[in-house]
Design an enzyme around this catalytic site. Structure first.
Site, PDB file in Angstrom:
ATOM      1  N   THR A 353      97.632  87.604  46.905  1.00 28.75           N
ATOM      2  CA  THR A 353      98.240  86.586  47.779  1.00 28.75           C
ATOM      3  C   THR A 353      97.394  86.318  49.025  1.00 28.75           C
ATOM      4  O   THR A 353      96.426  87.019  49.308  1.00 28.75           O
ATOM      5  CB  THR A 353      99.657  87.021  48.196  1.00 28.75           C
ATOM      6  OG1 THR A 353      99.610  88.380  48.651  1.00 28.75           O
ATOM      7  CG2 THR A 353     100.623  86.936  47.033  1.00 28.75           C
ATOM      8  N   ASP A 354      97.792  85.279  49.776  1.00 24.46           N
ATOM      9  CA  ASP A 354      97.058  84.845  50.973  1.00 24.46           C
ATOM     10  C   ASP A 354      97.705  85.369  52.248  1.00 24.46           C
ATOM     11  O   ASP A 354      97.634  84.733  53.296  1.00 24.46           O
ATOM     12  CB  ASP A 354      97.031  83.306  51.049  1.00 24.46           C
ATOM     13  CG  ASP A 354      96.536  82.690  49.756  1.00 24.46           C
ATOM     14  OD1 ASP A 354      95.515  83.159  49.264  1.00 24.46           O
ATOM     15  OD2 ASP A 354      97.178  81.758  49.268  1.00 24.46           O
ATOM     16  N   SER A 379      99.099  86.117  57.969  1.00 20.88           N
ATOM     17  CA  SER A 379      98.896  84.929  57.139  1.00 20.88           C
ATOM     18  C   SER A 379      97.404  84.650  57.132  1.00 20.88           C
ATOM     19  O   SER A 379      96.812  84.422  58.184  1.00 20.88           O
ATOM     20  CB  SER A 379      99.654  83.731  57.708  1.00 20.88           C
ATOM     21  OG  SER A 379      99.250  82.546  57.054  1.00 20.88           O
ATOM     22  N   ARG A 380      96.783  84.698  55.958  1.00 21.50           N
ATOM     23  CA  ARG A 380      95.324  84.518  55.902  1.00 21.50           C
ATOM     24  C   ARG A 380      94.925  83.055  56.063  1.00 21.50           C
ATOM     25  O   ARG A 380      93.756  82.740  56.140  1.00 21.50           O
ATOM     26  CB  ARG A 380      94.777  85.098  54.596  1.00 21.50           C
ATOM     27  CG  ARG A 380      94.969  86.600  54.540  1.00 21.50           C
ATOM     28  CD  ARG A 380      94.266  87.284  53.391  1.00 21.50           C
ATOM     29  NE  ARG A 380      94.659  88.686  53.368  1.00 21.50           N
ATOM     30  CZ  ARG A 380      95.436  89.238  52.459  1.00 21.50           C
ATOM     31  NH1 ARG A 380      95.909  88.497  51.478  1.00 21.50           N
ATOM     32  NH2 ARG A 380      95.744  90.501  52.511  1.00 21.50           N
ATOM     33  N   VAL A 381      95.921  82.165  56.085  1.00 17.62           N
ATOM     34  CA  VAL A 381      95.643  80.767  56.406  1.00 17.62           C
ATOM     35  C   VAL A 381      95.700  80.583  57.921  1.00 17.62           C
ATOM     36  O   VAL A 381      94.963  79.806  58.508  1.00 17.62           O
ATOM     37  CB  VAL A 381      96.655  79.838  55.696  1.00 17.62           C
ATOM     38  CG1 VAL A 381      96.515  78.410  56.175  1.00 17.62           C
ATOM     39  CG2 VAL A 381      96.451  79.919  54.187  1.00 17.62           C
TER      40      VAL A 381
END
Length: 523
Positions: A353-354, A379-381
């Site tokens: 997951t991101d 959150s990698r975004v």
């Protein structure tokens, strides 16, 4: 002229399906626990549907569009035959029964008629509202979009939960994991996110799909009732594979859900899908794999358990403009045991997951809801999926709370702390209270921004810590009634302009003057 999406599906099915001359007949040699061994289907392909020939007319399987039939799904190709799982009641299958290949891979129905409905893992309605009439069949197994067909995640998906939208933002096309022990509020966050989509304009509102895997039917019924009461069922599909369903259907349910979502994504629309939860899907797949005689690996899971979840979650994407610009946002849920995130399935899904939102039982039991551990949630975004308005009011919030958690252990020695540390602890205590939120009460973006703006400008500094939630509730009610139209500009423009700051300052001062009794009670 045929619908181009339908043409695409037909071509895809033809590509994977065996040709007409390859359709052949076999015989059941063994059956048990929902798994059958079949002899004679030497040309069968993986994920092909096989049909059991019964002498008596049996239950109609409308999802597969062939009357009076029982079906199986080929999952093992062996030297002396194949093994398949029964998609239905395995008690109807007997040794010696004839089995015929269908020449098709498993597909489920999708379309506008699904909105507001509850279906099983095969797409059959289970809500008593009657059958579907005009549906498009979508393949359950489908290759995920390639890198060239995707674009970066930059449009926010608002959850309505202050702690998430401010510190762990989710974007459309992202895969954000909800992870924590049992009864820590994972499903609550997911359902609140669905409810919050009612605040989105109809043209940009995501289609929501909730996949219940191995859950109690009473829990799913409560969720349907909650969504109906909140006016959210009109844009929601429930895929139900309860604990009482065969392991085969619990394994298939997430794939069926994402296949239904791909129909809408192919039309350029946004989709939010929740898998509740993938731990139970992994358990069902382990059960099937052991029955299929596949060798067990770590924790007795089969060697391809990582591939099971990666090929599912990779189908979440934000497509390029050339591909229609649609998206699927996935919120998978994983249940941990005693907070052990180093176990096999949690580490697998974390790596796919991101980002992840960790929910701590310790915080939950203290009354911090949602019980998010901001120190290890990420959150990698990141802020790419956040509006400028939210960025401007929540910039240093995550760091402030993480530092507060570290200092929390020293709170009992407050009299011995220096002034700066004591102030940081006092500020952290109030921020924790501000970020608390009740179940089923998501806040629209403009209200979140207004509350966090107030918190960032020491509005709650002279409010007693225990009174902060009540004051915040009154403030939201006041802003909604007196300044609702003015605050709508925040959602429309996505920024907090200088004029808006003046409006917010004026509103906060008005509220303070109207309710002096709520302030100057800092202890």
């Amino acid at each position: 002229m045929q619908n181009p999406i339908v043409e695409k599906i037909i071509k895809e099915i033809e590509h994977f399906a065996p040709k007409a001359e390859a359709i052949h007949v076999g015989r059941v040699t063994a059956v048990g626990d929902g798994v059958v061994a079949i002899d004679g289907l030497s040309k069968a392909v993986m994920s092909e549907i096989v049909q059991f020939e019964e002498t008596a007319q049996k239950t109609l399987s409308k999802a597969m569009d062939v009357s009076g039939s029982l079906y199986g799904l080929v999952l093992n190709l062996e030297e002396d035959g194949v093994r398949a799982i029964v998609l239905g009641d395995s008690a109807r299958v007997a040794e010696g029964m004839t089995v015929k290949s269908s020449g098709r891979i498993l597909s489920v129905p999708s379309g506008e008629e699904l909105l507001g409905r509850v279906v099983n893992a095969l797409g059959e309605p289970v809500d008593g509202k009657g059958p579907f009439s005009n549906m498009t069949m979508m393949p359950v197994e489908r290759e995920a979009s390639g890198v060239i067909d995707r674009r970066s995640v930059s449009v926010p998906l608002q959850t309505g939960i202050k702690a998430i939208d401010s510190m762990i933002p989710i974007g459309r096309g992202q895969r954000e994991l909800l992870i924590g022990d049992r009864s820590t509020g994972k499903t609550t966050i997911a359902i609140d996110t669905i409810i919050n989509q009612r605040n989105e304009p109809e043209g940009t509102r995501p289609i929501c799909i909730y996949v219940a895997i191995g859950q109690k039917e009473s829990k799913t019924a409560r969720i349907v009732a909650q969504l109906t009461e909140a006016g959210a069922m009109g844009y929601t599909i429930i895929v139900d594979a309860p604990a009482s369903a065969p392991a085969a259907l619990q394994f298939l349910a997430p794939f069926s859900g994402v296949a239904m979502g791909e129909y809408f994504m192919d039309q350029g629309r946004d989709v939010l899908i929740i898998y509740d939860d993938l731990s139970k899907q992994a358990t069902a797949y382990r059960q099937l794999s052991l029955l299929l005689r596949r060798p067990p690996g770590r924790e007795a899971y089969p060697g391809d358990i990582f591939y099971l979840h990666s090929r599912l979650l990779e189908r979440a994407a934000r497509l390029s403009e050339e591909k229609g610009g649609g998206s699927i946002t996935a919120l998978p849920i994983i249940e941990t045991q005693e907070g052990d995130v180093s176990a096999y399935i949690p580490t697998n899904v974390i790596s796919i997951t991101d980002g992840q939102i960790f929910l701590m039982a310790e915080l939950f039991n203290k009354g911090v809801r949602p019980a998010i551990d901001v120190g290890i949630s990420v959150s990698r975004v990141g802020s790419s999926a956040q509006t400028k308005a939210m960025k401007s009011v929540a910039g240093g919030l995550k760091l402030e709370l993480a530092q507060f958690r570290e200092l929390e252990a020293f709170m009992q020695f407050a009299q011995d702390l220096d002034k700066v540390t004591a102030q940081r602890i006092e500020s952290g205590l109030r921020m924790v209270e501000v970020l608390k939120q009740k179940n089923g009460a998501p806040l629209p973006l403009e209200m979140q921004v207004a509350v966090l703006y107030a918190a960032g400008h020491t509005f709650f500094a002279d409010v007693a810590v225990s009174k902060v939630p009540d004051v915040e509730k009154q403030l939201v009610s006041f802003l909604d009634g007196q300044y609702g139209k003015a605050l709508a500009e925040i959602k429309k423009t996505g920024v907090v302009s200088e004029n808006m700051k003046k409006t917010l300052n004026k509103a906060l001062e008005e509220f303070r003057l109207a309710h002096p009794e709520l302030f100057n009670a800092a202890k």
